[in-house]
Design an enzyme around this catalytic site. Structure first.
Site, PDB file in Angstrom:
ATOM      1  N   HIS A 148       0.893  -1.172   0.000  1.00 14.98           N
ATOM      2  CA  HIS A 148       0.000   0.000   0.000  1.00 14.98           C
ATOM      3  C   HIS A 148       0.922   1.211   0.000  1.00 14.98           C
ATOM      4  O   HIS A 148       1.689   1.392   0.948  1.00 14.98           O
ATOM      5  CB  HIS A 148      -0.879   0.018   1.251  1.00 14.98           C
ATOM      6  CG  HIS A 148      -1.709  -1.220   1.388  1.00 14.98           C
ATOM      7  ND1 HIS A 148      -3.030  -1.280   1.019  1.00 14.98           N
ATOM      8  CD2 HIS A 148      -1.386  -2.474   1.837  1.00 14.98           C
ATOM      9  CE1 HIS A 148      -3.501  -2.497   1.235  1.00 14.98           C
ATOM     10  NE2 HIS A 148      -2.520  -3.249   1.729  1.00 14.98           N
TER      11      HIS A 148
ATOM     12  N   HIS B   6      -8.034  -8.359  -0.540  1.00 16.91           N
ATOM     13  CA  HIS B   6      -7.535  -8.872   0.736  1.00 16.91           C
ATOM     14  C   HIS B   6      -8.583  -9.861   1.239  1.00 16.91           C
ATOM     15  O   HIS B   6      -9.776  -9.519   1.291  1.00 16.91           O
ATOM     16  CB  HIS B   6      -7.396  -7.748   1.756  1.00 16.91           C
ATOM     17  CG  HIS B   6      -6.214  -6.858   1.544  1.00 16.91           C
ATOM     18  ND1 HIS B   6      -5.972  -6.216   0.367  1.00 16.91           N
ATOM     19  CD2 HIS B   6      -5.196  -6.509   2.381  1.00 16.91           C
ATOM     20  CE1 HIS B   6      -4.851  -5.497   0.486  1.00 16.91           C
ATOM     21  NE2 HIS B   6      -4.360  -5.658   1.696  1.00 16.91           N
TER      22      HIS B   6
ATOM     23  N   GLU C 239      -7.133 -12.540   5.943  1.00 17.02           N
ATOM     24  CA  GLU C 239      -6.091 -11.960   6.803  1.00 17.02           C
ATOM     25  C   GLU C 239      -6.589 -12.084   8.244  1.00 17.02           C
ATOM     26  O   GLU C 239      -6.017 -12.815   9.041  1.00 17.02           O
ATOM     27  CB  GLU C 239      -5.842 -10.485   6.403  1.00 17.02           C
ATOM     28  CG  GLU C 239      -4.777  -9.786   7.233  1.00 17.02           C
ATOM     29  CD  GLU C 239      -4.642  -8.285   6.887  1.00 17.02           C
ATOM     30  OE1 GLU C 239      -5.536  -7.713   6.261  1.00 17.02           O
ATOM     31  OE2 GLU C 239      -3.605  -7.692   7.287  1.00 17.02           O
TER      32      GLU C 239
HETATM   33  N1  HPA Z   1      -5.021  -5.003   5.475  1.00 16.80           N
HETATM   34  C1  HPA Z   1      -6.150  -4.414   5.072  1.00 16.80           C
HETATM   35  N2  HPA Z   1      -6.181  -3.166   4.665  1.00 16.80           N
HETATM   36  C2  HPA Z   1      -5.040  -2.476   4.614  1.00 16.80           C
HETATM   37  C3  HPA Z   1      -3.863  -3.038   5.012  1.00 16.80           C
HETATM   38  C4  HPA Z   1      -3.845  -4.368   5.459  1.00 16.80           C
HETATM   39  O1  HPA Z   1      -2.820  -4.959   5.846  1.00 16.80           O
HETATM   40  N3  HPA Z   1      -2.916  -2.087   4.847  1.00 16.80           N
HETATM   41  C5  HPA Z   1      -3.515  -1.006   4.357  1.00 16.80           C
HETATM   42  N4  HPA Z   1      -4.813  -1.227   4.214  1.00 16.80           N
HETATM   43 ZN    ZN Z   2      -2.457  -5.136   2.459  1.00 20.27          ZN
END
Ligand code: HPA
Ligand code: ZN
Length: 332
Positions: free
Chosen positions: A16, A194, A197
């Site tokens: 990012h 994403h 996570e």
């Molecule tokens: N996860 C989700 N959103 C994000 C992240 C991350 O690690 N870094 C910046 N935005």
């Molecule tokens: Zn990320």
């Protein structure tokens, strides 16, 4: 091994750009833009970089990004990142940016995009680093807002590789953005998200089935579902794994317990990346090194991961071949 890790040709596929905003630059941009910060110096700010989960990090990340106002700020931010990765022999990078993080504060899409894009062009010419841009929708906002981003991006469509999905994962499943991803794909964007996570394996299924993603960002929790793990391996869907991020956000209790060995064992295509290097304590090479030191990532694994990063990128065929040739000659 440290020199080997720093020098092996590689690509970065999960970064990012706002997460490469170093504390020192937060202070210099705050001064340039006459913004008051809550912290009186860099050390005090750095002390606040202790996170128990993704949300605690995001709260600080959005605060930090608030010093970015002018095109020049986005240009300087991106240039600093490129100079840093040049030292780690990154040949190609695919960067995320978050339009809504800035448009919500009154900074125009054009300002943000032009600053980043010009820096990437100059980085290509001056440093030889090729690049792509992925614009992420903030998943804590609604789908209507994501549609507005897509509209604002229209004039720049040919300069943007794809759309992504980031920010607070829990409670915001990929399917919340099913329609906007469908429209984006129709317009020619690739899809990224994403998933897994902090969220469950179901969110990874959701991103694959409903958003039709070309790569999985993080994807750690896929391992909790054997059928899913097998599918990801069989379909060659690459994972962009970010170990130091996982450690800092307590996605893993300790790097020694990082799931990377299980991912490799399951024949998943793994790449290693920095996520938000200014907040998590290292750029891409530090992430490779951390895995070498904590889970005994071998030299052969490092080579495979570097090769995967090139193979799983969306650089064009000629550029990929160039990078693979550079990797081969490095290994001779
Ligand atoms: N996860 C989700 N959103 C994000 C992240 C991350 O690690 N870094 C910046 N935005
Ligand atoms: Zn990320």
């Amino acid at each position: 091994m440290k020199d080997f890790i720093w020098n092996i040709p590689k690509a970065e596929l999960h970064i990012h750009i706002e997460g490469s905003l170093e504390p020192g630059m937060i202070f210099s941009l705050a001064e340039r833009n006459k913004i008051n910060l809550k912290y009186s110096n860099v050390d005090q700010l750095k002390k606040a970089y202790q996170f128990n989960n993704l949300q605690e990090f995001l709260d600080l990340y959005y605060q930090g990004a608030a010093v970015l106002l002018e095109e020049e700020d986005f240009y300087d931010l991106t240039t600093a990142y490129l100079k840093k990765i040049k030292e780690q022999n990154v040949l190609h990078t695919e960067i995320f940016f978050d339009p809504q993080t800035h448009t919500e504060r009154g900074v125009s899409f054009n300002t943000v995009f032009n600053g980043i894009y010009k820096a990437l062009k100059d980085g290509q010419n001056n440093l030889g680093i090729s690049s792509e841009i992925i614009m992420c929708f903030l998943r804590h906002l609604d789908e209507k807002s994501a549609f507005e981003v897509l509209l604002e991006a229209e004039p720049y469509k040919d300069k943007i590789l794809g759309v992504g999905l980031d920010s607070s994962e829990l409670g915001h499943p990929p399917s919340k953005f099913k329609n906007v991803f469908k429209e984006a794909r129709k317009q020619g964007y690739l899809a990224f998200a994403h998933a897994g996570e902090e969220g469950p394996a179901e969110y990874v299924w959701d991103a694959i089935d409903n958003l039709k993603i070309s790569r999985i960002d993080h994807g750690n929790n896929s391992l909790n579902d054997k059928t899913l793990t097998k599918k990801i391996a069989r379909e060659n869907l690459a994972l962009t794994v970010c170990p130091l991020s996982n450690q800092k956000l307590k996605v893993v209790p300790d790097l020694k317990n990082h799931p990377l060995p299980q991912m490799l064992e399951a024949d998943m295509i793994i790449t290693l990346n920095s996520d938000d290097p200014a907040y998590f304590g290292g750029y891409i090479a530090e992430n490779y090194l951390a895995m070498h030191e904590s889970v005994n990532l071998s030299k052969a694994d490092i080579i495979n991961i570097a090769r995967n990063s090139i193979d799983s990128s969306f650089a064009d065929k000629a550029r990929k071949n160039e990078m693979l040739t550079e990797l081969t000659s490095f290994l001779k």
